[in-house]
Design an enzyme around this catalytic site. Structure first.
Site, mmCIF file in Angstrom:
data_model
loop_
_atom_site.group_PDB
_atom_site.id
_atom_site.type_symbol
_atom_site.label_atom_id
_atom_site.label_comp_id
_atom_site.label_asym_id
_atom_site.label_seq_id
_atom_site.Cartn_x
_atom_site.Cartn_y
_atom_site.Cartn_z
ATOM 1 N N ARG A 79 0.843 -1.186 0.000
ATOM 2 C CA ARG A 79 0.000 0.000 0.000
ATOM 3 C C ARG A 79 0.890 1.252 0.000
ATOM 4 O O ARG A 79 1.981 1.243 0.581
ATOM 5 C CB ARG A 79 -0.888 0.065 1.250
ATOM 6 N N HIS A 114 -1.208 0.868 -9.592
ATOM 7 C CA HIS A 114 -1.958 -0.079 -8.756
ATOM 8 C C HIS A 114 -2.583 -1.177 -9.617
ATOM 9 O O HIS A 114 -3.797 -1.396 -9.595
ATOM 10 C CB HIS A 114 -3.027 0.635 -7.918
#
Ligand code: NDP
Ligand code: OXD
Length: 313
Positions: free
Chosen positions: A228, A276
């Protein structure tokens, strides 16, 4: 009784189509146009608005369509219901592909060869054997373990670090803050597959960079982060790439996302950026996974891959 699809940043249609194909007898609702919130029993979600899930009084189970659940745990009004996260071979294989790709890009100095090609320059660099490269996987969970195994099969010297001790054949495993220094000091390429929790936020900072091995084949360490964005202190990584303390990085996750166009990371030296996409959640594969769990739940079987709300992952 219906299944709700509440996804932001992804196209809900693919999920709705997949669910209708896999479970034609079930009613599927698309957020936010739910005629009667009282009929919703299951919610399939990705980054729902904070407070949104508490508006469904008969909701029984929340399914996170991503493996990471910080998009839910950050909601102060998240109902006190079971949260199931995605653990699926399709997602795991996709992540392992990305991790192996990035490790090889740095190990085989592909960024330098791309520069030579752009200069029409025929020039070879020293090539190391995989066994000379120490890859440390931070987060030895479902995804980290699979990636670690794949890297070990390629011949890399692989170690792992987790919160509690893990035993993975062929991979030396360290655990907890007490063993973090030893783990980092033996790592040339750091692969990060940690969840974002209060304990892990900001863990990838300048101090961590300075604890990684500097005597490896590449002449300095590399960080690969698909966990993350909140794990990394972007300004520290940018500074370390520019002053050479980091030889390279591959970053798939950022805070905020999308990475702003004026972020210096876009042109930091030897830094690979992807949006991502390390492991996309495939609607067909993951909807089938969720429907199987719903059917098992309705037969009275226990839910699996439940999030521990106190641990935060
Ligand atoms: P898991 O829950 O299976 O594994 C998490 C690992 O991190 C475990 O080994 C756990 O330790 C370790 N960990 C957690 N907190 C700490 C801590 N404080 N200190 C040390 N170790 C810690 O998760 P997954 O492997 O399924 O997924 C990992 C993350 O990958 C997700 O949370 C998500 O953020 C990210 N992800 C990113 C994607 C992308 O496309 N970029 C796609 C999918 C996931 P222990 O084993 O002791 O519990
Ligand atoms: C994630 C996912 O958690 O896409 O990032 O699964």
């Amino acid at each position: 009784m219906s299944i709700l699809v509440a996804v932001r940043g992804w196209s809900p249609e693919h999920w709705i189509e997949a669910l209708r194909a896999i479970a034609p007898d079930r009613r599927v609702e698309r957020a936010p146009d739910v005629a009667d919130p009282g009929t919703v029993r299951y919610a399939l979600v990705w980054k729902p608005q904070a407070g949104y899930l508490r508006t469904f009084p008969n909701l029984e189970v929340i399914f996170s369509l991503g493996a990471g659940v910080d998009h839910l745990t950050s909601d102060p009004e998240l109902p006190n219901l079971p949260v199931v996260r995605i653990v699926d071979p399709d997602l795991t294989r996709r992540m392992t592909e990305w991790i192996v790709l990035q490790v090889l890009i740095h190990h085989r100095q592909q960024l330098a060869y791309a520069r030579f090609q752009a200069e029409r320059r025929w020039h070879d660099l020293r090539q190391w054997s995989a066994s000379e490269m120490r890859v440390g996987v931070m987060g030895l969970g479902v995804l980290g373990t699979d990636a670690a195994r794949a890297l070990a099969r390629l011949g890399f010297h692989v170690s792992g670090w987790s919160r509690t001790p893990r035993h993975v054949p062929g991979i030396s495993s360290l655990a907890g803050l007490g063993q973090l220094d030893a783990f980092l000091a033996g790592t040339d390429i750091l692969v990060v597959l940690l969840p974002l929790t209060p304990d892990t936020r900001g863990i990838l900072d300048g101090r961590l960079v300075d604890r990684l091995a500097v005597d490896g084949p590449l002449g300095g360490p590399v960080i690969i982060n698909a966990g993350r964005g909140g794990l990394q202190v972007a300004s520290d990584l940018d500074a370390a790439l520019r002053d050479g303390r980091l030889r390279g990085a591959s970053l798939d996750v950022f805070e905020p996302e999308p990475l702003p166009a004026d972020s210096p990371l876009w042109d930091a030296p030897n830094c690979v950026i992807t949006p991502h996409v390390a492991a996309e959640s495939d609607p067909m594969a993951l909807s089938a996974n969720v429907v199987k769990q719903i059917e098992a739940f309705e037969r009275g079987e226990p839910l699996v891959n439940l999030v521990d709300r106190t641990r935060g992952y």
